[in-house]
Design a protein around this motif. Structure first.
Motif, PDB file in Angstrom:
ATOM      1  N   PRO A 120     146.737  15.255 113.238  1.00  0.00           N
ATOM      2  CA  PRO A 120     147.255  15.645 114.550  1.00  0.00           C
ATOM      3  C   PRO A 120     147.503  17.152 114.700  1.00  0.00           C
ATOM      4  O   PRO A 120     147.482  17.671 115.816  1.00  0.00           O
ATOM      5  CB  PRO A 120     148.566  14.857 114.649  1.00  0.00           C
ATOM      6  N   LEU A 121     147.729  17.854 113.585  1.00  0.00           N
ATOM      7  CA  LEU A 121     148.000  19.293 113.656  1.00  0.00           C
ATOM      8  C   LEU A 121     146.773  20.143 113.332  1.00  0.00           C
ATOM      9  O   LEU A 121     146.887  21.318 112.992  1.00  0.00           O
ATOM     10  CB  LEU A 121     149.146  19.649 112.696  1.00  0.00           C
ATOM     11  N   GLU A 122     145.586  19.555 113.491  1.00  0.00           N
ATOM     12  CA  GLU A 122     144.363  20.247 113.079  1.00  0.00           C
ATOM     13  C   GLU A 122     144.113  21.548 113.834  1.00  0.00           C
ATOM     14  O   GLU A 122     143.404  22.438 113.342  1.00  0.00           O
ATOM     15  CB  GLU A 122     143.146  19.328 113.246  1.00  0.00           C
ATOM     16  N   LYS A 123     144.688  21.710 115.015  1.00  0.00           N
ATOM     17  CA  LYS A 123     144.428  22.907 115.821  1.00  0.00           C
ATOM     18  C   LYS A 123     145.528  23.968 115.698  1.00  0.00           C
ATOM     19  O   LYS A 123     145.539  24.945 116.453  1.00  0.00           O
ATOM     20  CB  LYS A 123     144.247  22.521 117.299  1.00  0.00           C
ATOM     21  N   MET A 124     146.427  23.817 114.744  1.00  0.00           N
ATOM     22  CA  MET A 124     147.553  24.732 114.649  1.00  0.00           C
ATOM     23  C   MET A 124     147.191  26.118 114.127  1.00  0.00           C
ATOM     24  O   MET A 124     147.925  27.074 114.314  1.00  0.00           O
ATOM     25  CB  MET A 124     148.651  24.133 113.760  1.00  0.00           C
TER      26      MET A 124
END
Length: 331
Positions: free
Chosen positions: A247-251
């Motif tokens: 879910p945090l792949e774009k951070m």
């Protein structure tokens, strides 16, 4: 942006060496220091690190003893139930494989061998497997053992302690105020309670954070003071490795200079604790990795749970080039 002076950082170092607590406002100034003040800031952090630990560096090695298959929904983790990352999935490794990992830790000059298993907490079968392996490692190798198996009962913690586990890791990961944005299948309070369970059993508590998950500077300060209050002996500072499929792949990544300020902050707030620069250091600190050891006195060598680490010889060379010394295990 707030700015400060070289003399202010010396005052911070003096306070930390006298174990005076910074105010939250003073702590914020560390994170928001002008980039031109980075070297004086790191020098001040180094004075504290040197005061308590000299120039020694503790090395730790992780073995991913059980991978994937986790029912928790932690947004940063490639092994969670909500992750689609293509990671290996296997049940707890057998005793011989755990023993082989311990021998490899010795080859890497690591003083602490970390047995890590995915999942909410260990089953009785899994606990028995770990206990059996730990007993043999303790009988045959000069290593400290750290276990990280999730939430523990009091009885499970006592059994691990009696088997010879020195340290138990259970990270807070983020601030209490940010926790529900990262994980919903267990609570921040359950993590705190697990660390308290570890302490009651007589194991050394290890608890840290992951920086770069959308938290504010105020929440980073909150984490530092929470770990001071928790009295964790060892504090791993991870920097998010944003893995595709989580879910945090774009951070994205934490800028290297910001990461160094975070390490300095934790050194000032928790001056006499083992501060470990941990997961994600390679991709977040990049070429500034050596500077991290001016605040931190510990690091992982080799691969992490599902992501590759730096070449071990490179880490050894980095420590030597700094004029630092690998700390041998003293049982």
């Amino acid at each position: 942006m707030n700015q400060t002076t070289v003399m202010d950082w010396k005052v911070y170092a003096s306070k930390a060496m006298q174990k005076e607590v910074l105010t939250p406002q003073e702590a914020m100034l560390v994170l928001r220091a002008d980039d031109d003040e980075l070297l004086p800031l790191m020098n001040a952090a180094f004075q504290v690190r040197k005061h308590y630990f000299g120039k020694k560096v503790k090395l730790n090695m992780i073995l991913n003893a059980k991978s994937g298959l986790c029912p928790e929904d932690c947004g940063y983790c490639s092994q969670s139930i909500v992750s689609t990352a293509p990671v290996a999935k296997y049940t707890l490794l057998d005793k011989e494989t755990l023993l082989a990992g311990a021998r490899e830790a010795l080859n890497r000059r690591a003083g602490t061998y970390c047995i890590v298993a995915s999942g909410r907490g260990p089953t009785e079968k899994e606990l028995n497997q770990v206990v059996e392996a730990v007993r043999e490692i303790r009988d045959t190798m000069p290593l400290k053992i750290c276990a990280c198996l999730g939430i523990l009962s009091d009885d499970q913690a006592v059994r691990l302690k009696e088997a010879g586990v020195h340290r138990y890791n259970h990270n807070l990961n983020t601030s209490q105020s940010h926790y529900q944005d990262i994980t919903t299948t267990h609570t921040y309070d359950q993590r705190v309670e697990t660390v308290d369970t570890v302490k009651r059993a007589g194991m050394s508590p290890c608890s840290g954070v992951i920086i770069g998950m959308g938290e504010s500077d105020e929440e980073i300060v909150e984490m530092a003071f929470a770990l001071r209050e928790l009295d964790a002996d060892s504090i791993p500072i991870n920097f998010l490795n944003a893995i595709p499929g989580t879910p945090l792949e774009k951070m994205g990544r934490t800028p290297a200079k910001k990461a160094l300020k975070v390490l300095a902050l934790f050194r000032f707030v928790c001056p006499d604790k083992e501060i470990r620069v941990a997961g994600g250091r390679e991709i977040n600190l990049r070429t500034l990795q050596p500077l991290s050891l001016y605040a931190a006195n510990s690091l992982f060598v080799g691969d992490y749970l599902t992501t590759p680490g730096q070449e071990i010889t490179t880490d050894h060379q980095m420590i030597e080039d700094l004029g630092f010394e690998i700390e041998l295990c003293a049982l």
